[in-house]
Motif scaffolding. Structure first.
Motif, PDB file in Angstrom:
ATOM      1  N   THR A  88       0.869  -1.183   0.000  1.00  0.00           N
ATOM      2  CA  THR A  88       0.000   0.000   0.000  1.00  0.00           C
ATOM      3  C   THR A  88       0.899   1.223   0.000  1.00  0.00           C
ATOM      4  N   PHE A  89       0.485   2.213  -0.748  1.00  0.00           N
ATOM      5  CA  PHE A  89       1.282   3.430  -0.886  1.00  0.00           C
ATOM      6  C   PHE A  89       0.454   4.641  -0.447  1.00  0.00           C
ATOM      7  N   PHE A  90       1.131   5.753  -0.290  1.00  0.00           N
ATOM      8  CA  PHE A  90       0.550   7.045   0.039  1.00  0.00           C
ATOM      9  C   PHE A  90       0.069   7.161   1.483  1.00  0.00           C
ATOM     10  N   ASP A  91       0.543   6.272   2.371  1.00  0.00           N
ATOM     11  CA  ASP A  91       0.351   6.479   3.797  1.00  0.00           C
ATOM     12  C   ASP A  91       1.414   7.474   4.252  1.00  0.00           C
ATOM     13  N   CYS A  92       1.218   8.085   5.412  1.00  0.00           N
ATOM     14  CA  CYS A  92       2.216   9.020   5.942  1.00  0.00           C
ATOM     15  C   CYS A  92       3.398   8.238   6.518  1.00  0.00           C
TER      16      CYS A  92
END
Length: 194
Positions: A33-37
């Motif tokens: 998963t991408f675009f987490d902080c």
């Protein structure tokens, strides 16, 4: 003492090929998963939109600028229609992206990691993805809507005699075995001016 280019070549052999033409890292990459902080960098623009192939991890731009990733293979992940995509040019360095439908995102050709939501299923199998039956914009040129669909097709292939179409190494071999094209004989001549 080994140089950094020796290290990169060594990693190329380990990361790119696992004996059957499928890169070892591709399965883990598609599950990320991408675009987490990023918890290590609590500052602005710290979303995890990079993937290090060598370390098998997603990280932010500040993590990837550290010395630990200096000679590693890094992919930048983009968002298109709320889904993760990667630049076609970047991905072609590591896998054969032939037959995967590219999309245009901010004047850049990208390929989806997983099927996009706007390309809904279709009843006509001639105009859809071979795996998930999602609509393709150009079915005469492409067979898959995403990288994950092509990986599934690769895993389902009926025999080992079929070419390993995920590996870029097989592409290089194919290019080397092609016959060279013959150049035109002589220099082109211009018509005389009257």
């Amino acid at each position: 003492m080994s140089s950094s280019s020796d290290f990169v070549d060594q990693v190329d052999q380990q990361v790119v090929q696992n004996g059957n033409g499928k890169p070892e890292w591709i399965g883990a990459f598609l599950q990320r998963t991408f675009f987490d902080c990023c918890s290590d960098h609590p500052i602005r623009r710290n979303e995890k939109n990079r993937y290090c192939i060598n370390c098998d991890l997603s990280a932010c731009q500040y993590c990837m600028s550290s010395a630990t990733h200096r000679h590693h293979k890094i992919l930048k992940i983009y968002r298109h229609v709320y889904k993760d995509v990667v630049s076609l040019g970047s991905m072609e360095k590591y896998i054969d992206c032939a037959h995967i439908q590219p999309y245009k995102c901010n004047k850049r050709l990208v390929v989806a990691l997983n099927p996009l939501p706007h390309s809904g299923p279709t009843s006509n199998t001639e105009t859809s993805c071979d795996i998930c039956n999602r609509r393709l914009a150009e079915p005469d040129l492409y067979r898959y809507c995403s990288i994950s669909c092509k990986v599934m097709a690769f895993e389902r292939k009926s025999s080992d005699s079929l070419p390993p179409f995920l590996s870029t190494m097989s592409l290089k071999k194919d290019l080397e075995t092609e016959e060279p094209k013959h150049k035109r004989k002589g220099k082109p001549q211009r018509a005389p001016f009257f």
